[in-house]
Design a protein around this motif. Structure first.
Motif, mmCIF file in Angstrom:
data_model
loop_
_atom_site.group_PDB
_atom_site.id
_atom_site.type_symbol
_atom_site.label_atom_id
_atom_site.label_comp_id
_atom_site.label_asym_id
_atom_site.label_seq_id
_atom_site.Cartn_x
_atom_site.Cartn_y
_atom_site.Cartn_z
ATOM 1 N N VAL A 37 0.837 -1.194 0.000
ATOM 2 C CA VAL A 37 0.000 0.000 0.000
ATOM 3 C C VAL A 37 0.873 1.246 0.000
ATOM 4 N N ALA A 38 1.979 1.227 0.771
ATOM 5 C CA ALA A 38 2.877 2.382 0.830
ATOM 6 C C ALA A 38 3.514 2.627 -0.538
ATOM 7 N N LYS A 39 3.951 1.544 -1.214
ATOM 8 C CA LYS A 39 4.541 1.692 -2.547
ATOM 9 C C LYS A 39 3.505 2.228 -3.539
ATOM 10 N N THR A 40 2.306 1.715 -3.450
ATOM 11 C CA THR A 40 1.240 2.177 -4.344
ATOM 12 C C THR A 40 0.953 3.651 -4.111
ATOM 13 N N LEU A 41 0.914 4.054 -2.848
ATOM 14 C CA LEU A 41 0.667 5.460 -2.534
ATOM 15 C C LEU A 41 1.808 6.355 -3.003
ATOM 16 N N GLU A 42 3.049 5.861 -2.931
ATOM 17 C CA GLU A 42 4.182 6.644 -3.442
ATOM 18 C C GLU A 42 4.046 6.835 -4.954
ATOM 19 N N GLY A 43 3.692 5.751 -5.671
ATOM 20 C CA GLY A 43 3.486 5.862 -7.115
ATOM 21 C C GLY A 43 2.341 6.799 -7.445
ATOM 22 N N LEU A 44 1.292 6.704 -6.660
ATOM 23 C CA LEU A 44 0.134 7.568 -6.864
ATOM 24 C C LEU A 44 0.506 9.024 -6.603
ATOM 25 N N GLU A 45 1.343 9.255 -5.590
ATOM 26 C CA GLU A 45 1.787 10.615 -5.284
ATOM 27 C C GLU A 45 2.604 11.191 -6.442
ATOM 28 N N LYS A 46 3.483 10.363 -7.016
ATOM 29 C CA LYS A 46 4.278 10.821 -8.170
ATOM 30 C C LYS A 46 3.368 11.129 -9.355
ATOM 31 N N GLN A 47 2.389 10.262 -9.580
ATOM 32 C CA GLN A 47 1.456 10.505 -10.677
ATOM 33 C C GLN A 47 0.659 11.785 -10.444
ATOM 34 N N MET A 48 0.251 12.017 -9.206
ATOM 35 C CA MET A 48 -0.498 13.232 -8.893
ATOM 36 C C MET A 48 0.360 14.470 -9.113
ATOM 37 N N GLN A 49 1.663 14.393 -8.780
ATOM 38 C CA GLN A 49 2.554 15.524 -9.038
ATOM 39 C C GLN A 49 2.649 15.789 -10.537
ATOM 40 N N GLY A 50 2.761 14.701 -11.344
ATOM 41 C CA GLY A 50 2.795 14.858 -12.799
ATOM 42 C C GLY A 50 1.512 15.464 -13.326
ATOM 43 N N ILE A 51 0.394 14.997 -12.794
ATOM 44 C CA ILE A 51 -0.904 15.534 -13.224
ATOM 45 C C ILE A 51 -1.014 17.001 -12.833
ATOM 46 N N THR A 52 -0.518 17.338 -11.649
ATOM 47 C CA THR A 52 -0.566 18.724 -11.198
ATOM 48 C C THR A 52 0.267 19.620 -12.120
ATOM 49 N N LEU A 53 1.457 19.154 -12.490
ATOM 50 C CA LEU A 53 2.302 19.933 -13.395
ATOM 51 C C LEU A 53 1.621 20.105 -14.754
ATOM 52 N N GLU A 54 1.069 19.030 -15.281
ATOM 53 C CA GLU A 54 0.397 19.097 -16.581
ATOM 54 C C GLU A 54 -0.827 20.021 -16.501
ATOM 55 N N THR A 55 -1.552 19.935 -15.409
ATOM 56 C CA THR A 55 -2.727 20.787 -15.234
ATOM 57 C C THR A 55 -2.313 22.254 -15.150
ATOM 58 N N THR A 56 -1.221 22.526 -14.452
ATOM 59 C CA THR A 56 -0.721 23.901 -14.353
ATOM 60 C C THR A 56 -0.313 24.426 -15.725
ATOM 61 N N GLU A 57 0.405 23.599 -16.496
ATOM 62 C CA GLU A 57 0.807 24.008 -17.848
ATOM 63 C C GLU A 57 -0.419 24.232 -18.733
ATOM 64 N N LEU A 58 -1.380 23.334 -18.634
ATOM 65 C CA LEU A 58 -2.598 23.461 -19.431
ATOM 66 C C LEU A 58 -3.365 24.731 -19.051
ATOM 67 N N LEU A 59 -3.423 25.024 -17.767
ATOM 68 C CA LEU A 59 -4.094 26.235 -17.304
ATOM 69 C C LEU A 59 -3.376 27.481 -17.815
ATOM 70 N N HIS A 60 -2.048 27.444 -17.799
ATOM 71 C CA HIS A 60 -1.263 28.578 -18.311
ATOM 72 C C HIS A 60 -1.537 28.770 -19.806
ATOM 73 N N LYS A 61 -1.505 27.667 -20.556
ATOM 74 C CA LYS A 61 -1.770 27.756 -22.002
ATOM 75 C C LYS A 61 -3.191 28.249 -22.261
ATOM 76 N N THR A 62 -4.129 27.817 -21.447
ATOM 77 C CA THR A 62 -5.519 28.259 -21.601
ATOM 78 C C THR A 62 -5.628 29.754 -21.341
ATOM 79 N N ASN A 63 -4.922 30.249 -20.336
ATOM 80 C CA ASN A 63 -4.941 31.689 -20.046
ATOM 81 C C ASN A 63 -4.335 32.487 -21.190
ATOM 82 N N VAL A 64 -3.214 31.985 -21.744
ATOM 83 C CA VAL A 64 -2.588 32.665 -22.880
ATOM 84 C C VAL A 64 -3.540 32.676 -24.070
ATOM 85 N N LEU A 65 -4.185 31.542 -24.320
ATOM 86 C CA LEU A 65 -5.143 31.448 -25.424
ATOM 87 C C LEU A 65 -6.327 32.392 -25.210
ATOM 88 N N ALA A 66 -6.810 32.472 -23.981
ATOM 89 C CA ALA A 66 -7.936 33.369 -23.681
ATOM 90 C C ALA A 66 -7.535 34.828 -23.910
#
Length: 142
Positions: A37-66
């Motif tokens: 469970v701890a290993k799974t949560l560590e992997g999930l945490e890394k994935q969430m960090q990646g998703i957060t970075l991608e979401t931030t980039e997408l939000l930035h691009k959306t703001n530029v586009l707007a």
């Protein structure tokens, strides 16, 4: 009767030993599950960090586009206003042409008799000029 107490104590000791052995196995199994469970949560945490970075980039691009869309919309508004002005100018020009046409038509109707007299006088003048020219040519030939 003492034997029964000894046998009871021995039986309790054996039961306690069996309980400790099974409890140890359960705890070891639970430890393995907790590690997974701890290993799974560590992997999930890394994935969430990646998703957060991608979401931030997408939000930035959306703001530029707007912002880009907003700028282009503002520029397009000026084009729309210019087209409206051109339309108004064309309408005014059409009104002026109608007024002139109406004025010319009414003046033509009013002066139709004069025009016909002028045309008749013009025809008479052309005839006289033609006769004068033909007389002059006949004099020059003779």
């Amino acid at each position: 009767m003492i034997i029964i107490v000894y046998i009871s104590v021995a039986l309790i000791a054996v039961a306690f030993t069996i309980l400790v052995v099974y409890l140890s196995r359960v705890l070891n199994s639970l430890q393995g599950t907790m590690d997974n469970v701890a290993k799974t949560l560590e992997g999930l945490e890394k994935q969430m960090q990646g998703i957060t970075l991608e979401t931030t980039e997408l939000l930035h691009k959306t703001n530029v586009l707007a912002e880009d869309i907003q700028e282009k919309s503002e520029r397009l508004n000026s084009v729309v206003h210019a087209v409206e002005d051109v339309g108004s100018s064309i309408q005014q020009f059409n009104r002026s042409v109608r007024k002139v046409t109406t004025s010319v038509a009414s003046n033509l109707e009013d002066n139709q008799e004069r025009i016909s007299q002028i045309v008749q006088w013009g025809n008479v003048a052309i005839d006289l000029w033609g006769k004068w020219k033909s007389k002059k040519e006949t004099k020059d030939i003779i």
